[in-house]
Enzyme design. Structure first.
Site, mmCIF file in Angstrom:
data_model
loop_
_atom_site.group_PDB
_atom_site.id
_atom_site.type_symbol
_atom_site.label_atom_id
_atom_site.label_comp_id
_atom_site.label_asym_id
_atom_site.label_seq_id
_atom_site.Cartn_x
_atom_site.Cartn_y
_atom_site.Cartn_z
ATOM 1 N N THR A 191 11.352 -7.326 -10.860
ATOM 2 C CA THR A 191 10.884 -8.703 -11.026
ATOM 3 C C THR A 191 9.671 -8.946 -10.137
ATOM 4 O O THR A 191 9.672 -8.565 -8.963
ATOM 5 C CB THR A 191 12.021 -9.685 -10.658
ATOM 6 O OG1 THR A 191 13.117 -9.414 -11.527
ATOM 7 C CG2 THR A 191 11.582 -11.128 -10.803
ATOM 8 N N GLY A 219 0.817 -1.215 0.000
ATOM 9 C CA GLY A 219 0.000 0.000 0.000
ATOM 10 C C GLY A 219 0.845 1.257 0.000
ATOM 11 O O GLY A 219 0.487 2.259 -0.627
ATOM 12 N N THR A 220 1.968 1.212 0.703
ATOM 13 C CA THR A 220 2.825 2.410 0.777
ATOM 14 C C THR A 220 3.331 2.786 -0.609
ATOM 15 O O THR A 220 3.260 3.959 -1.018
ATOM 16 C CB THR A 220 4.018 2.144 1.730
ATOM 17 O OG1 THR A 220 3.487 1.832 3.026
ATOM 18 C CG2 THR A 220 4.932 3.338 1.815
ATOM 19 N N CYS A 274 5.964 8.014 16.084
ATOM 20 C CA CYS A 274 6.941 8.689 15.235
ATOM 21 C C CYS A 274 8.285 7.978 15.325
ATOM 22 O O CYS A 274 8.528 7.183 16.225
ATOM 23 C CB CYS A 274 7.045 10.179 15.572
ATOM 24 S SG CYS A 274 8.157 10.548 16.912
ATOM 25 N N ASN A 316 -7.613 4.456 8.644
ATOM 26 C CA ASN A 316 -6.927 3.315 9.257
ATOM 27 C C ASN A 316 -6.809 3.412 10.774
ATOM 28 O O ASN A 316 -6.409 2.450 11.410
ATOM 29 C CB ASN A 316 -5.523 3.175 8.664
ATOM 30 C CG ASN A 316 -4.751 4.467 8.728
ATOM 31 O OD1 ASN A 316 -5.109 5.444 8.066
ATOM 32 N ND2 ASN A 316 -3.710 4.499 9.529
ATOM 33 N N HIS A 358 -1.869 -7.542 2.592
ATOM 34 C CA HIS A 358 -1.884 -8.087 3.955
ATOM 35 C C HIS A 358 -3.043 -7.605 4.816
ATOM 36 O O HIS A 358 -3.309 -8.164 5.866
ATOM 37 C CB HIS A 358 -0.532 -7.895 4.658
ATOM 38 C CG HIS A 358 -0.200 -6.499 5.092
ATOM 39 N ND1 HIS A 358 -0.166 -6.130 6.411
ATOM 40 C CD2 HIS A 358 0.152 -5.403 4.385
ATOM 41 C CE1 HIS A 358 0.208 -4.859 6.500
ATOM 42 N NE2 HIS A 358 0.399 -4.397 5.281
ATOM 43 N N GLN A 405 -7.649 -0.134 3.812
ATOM 44 C CA GLN A 405 -8.449 -0.674 4.930
ATOM 45 C C GLN A 405 -9.842 -1.084 4.485
ATOM 46 O O GLN A 405 -10.445 -2.002 5.042
ATOM 47 C CB GLN A 405 -8.568 0.368 6.062
ATOM 48 C CG GLN A 405 -7.256 0.702 6.747
ATOM 49 C CD GLN A 405 -6.715 -0.457 7.594
ATOM 50 O OE1 GLN A 405 -7.435 -1.405 7.954
ATOM 51 N NE2 GLN A 405 -5.437 -0.395 7.919
#
Ligand code: PLP
Length: 396
Positions: free
Chosen positions: A254, A76-77, A342, A166, A218, A196
């Site tokens: 790949t 997702g990132t 953080c 999220n 995931h 989400q």
């Protein structure tokens, strides 16, 4: 179930959801003798390519997209970063000043690249300086549509509003957002982070008006490290990863065929069971919230249950520090989490709760419990008991 998870109450599905058996089974051969590189030309490669393209069809169907519109990523990132930088880089050349708009409760994978672009830090990716406007939300974390309206203009090239949050699980009014964007900034690309939402929402209906949709395997019960960005035609993005030209030059590298096959199996299982699972999980969530709220004084439900995804229960335990509560919950075998941490290790008050107008001290009392496809009634009852005990200990 292994020795570790056996005695635990796992209420952290929003962080990651256990691998579904269908995904594990589908992946197994690709971790063994079906190891071909999907970009090659011989029999092993063709086998991998066939599996890859079948998986692409499944993932595309869960979003109501064409297979050619699915770009597989490392999660997702990366999907969010590609949506942001890929759109901004494409729009940098040949345009005058450009701007982007997002809600103030987006995931860091959207906020951080947008903020980087606004500082000029996207130059290495071909992104010029961009004006970024973060639009506020109401007390339920729902985007303020009037403020969004004000933020849009003819310089807007990208709008990003997540399908569901999220931290607190709030569903966003994506159809209204899409209508507003089409009217006020018709040339802008509309991105939604559906990471989400994917296990529970009918994405073809909910995100049908979005040009870009981010997914992560995931959170659906697939493997970690795999995701997708749906890029609806005719939209084009500048690539962020250059190399072998995979994914129609949109994302080189790949393919993780095993991961992608597991992603598709999880997406299919989640889609087939969506309605039943959503009702079952919402029922368990309601039970959990009722048990905790009746046993523990001074608990605030951060968002009305009807406004959230089924598995989300975000509670604020007034006067209690979230870190202290999480330590006791961990000792009691209850897995839950706080807001955003953080990098320095210090827990910052959640940007989502602050945007909702919660004071910073109260924001530090918030805990996210998130239920999912493996959650049972027994787990919910034990977890509620553990929460009540831990809160009582802390209040002494
Ligand atoms: N977007 C949202 C809304 C998320 O909840 C997450 C993960 O927590 C991500 C993006 C990042 O996804 P990934 O873990 O696959 O990189």
């Amino acid at each position: 179930m292994n020795g570790l998870s056996g005695g635990l109450c796992y209420l952290d599905h929003a962080a990651t959801s256990p691998l579904r058996p269908e995904a594990a089974e589908a992946m197994a051969p690709f971790g063994a003798d079906r190891y071909g590189n999907a970009s090659g030309a011989h029999a092993m490669a063709r086998d991998a390519r066939t599996a890859l393209e079948e998986a692409r069809e499944v993932v595309a169907a869960t979003v109501g997209a064409a297979p050619s519109e699915v770009v597989f990523t490392s999660g997702g990132t990366e999907a969010d970063n590609l949506a942001v930088f890929g759109t901004l880089a494409r729009c940098t050349e040949g345009h005058g000043p450009i701007s982007a708009v997002c809600s103030s409760v987006e995931h860091a994978a959207v906020l951080a690249p947008l903020r980087a672009a606004s500082r000029g830090a996207g130059a290495v990716l071909g992104v010029g300086r961009v004006r970024v406007r973060e639009v506020g939300v109401d007390a339920s974390a729902r985007v303020d549509l009037d403020a969004l309206d004000d933020a849009l203009d003819d310089t807007t090239v990208l709008v990003s509003v997540m399908a569901a949050n999220n931290e607190v699980g709030t569903l966003q009014p994506l159809d209204q957002v899409a209508a507003l964007v089409r009217r006020r900034a018709p040339a802008a690309a509309l991105h939604t982070d559906a990471v989400q939402a994917a296990p529970y929402l009918d994405l073809p209906a909910v995100a049908g008006g979005c040009d870009l949709v981010s997914l992560s395997a995931h959170k659906l019960g697939g493997p970690k490290g795999v995701g997708a960005l749906v890029v609806r035609a005719p939209l084009r993005l500048a690539p962020m990863l250059h190399g072998g030209g995979q994914e129609q030059e949109r994302r080189s590298g790949t393919h993780d065929v095993a991961g992608i096959v597991g992603f598709a199996a999880a997406a299919r299982a989640a889609a087939e069971r969506r309605d039943g699972e959503a009702a079952r999980v919402a029922g368990l969530r309601d039970r959990f919230a009722d048990l905790v709220c009746s046993a523990v004084p001074g608990v605030v439900e951060s968002v009305a249950r009807s406004a959230t995804l089924p598995g989300f229960c975000h509670l604020r335990f007034l006067g209690i520090e979230q870190e202290e509560l999480l330590v006791l919950l961990d000792r009691a075998g209850v897995c839950a989490s706080a807001g955003s941490a953080c990098a320095s290790g210090a827990v910052e008050p959640s940007h989502v709760l602050l945007a909702m107008g919660v004071g910073s001290e109260e924001a530090r009392s918030g805990i996210r419990f998130s239920l999912g496809h493996t959650t049972t009634e027994g787990e919910v009852a034990r977890a509620a008991h553990g929460v009540a005990d831990a809160a009582a200990q802390l209040r002494g």
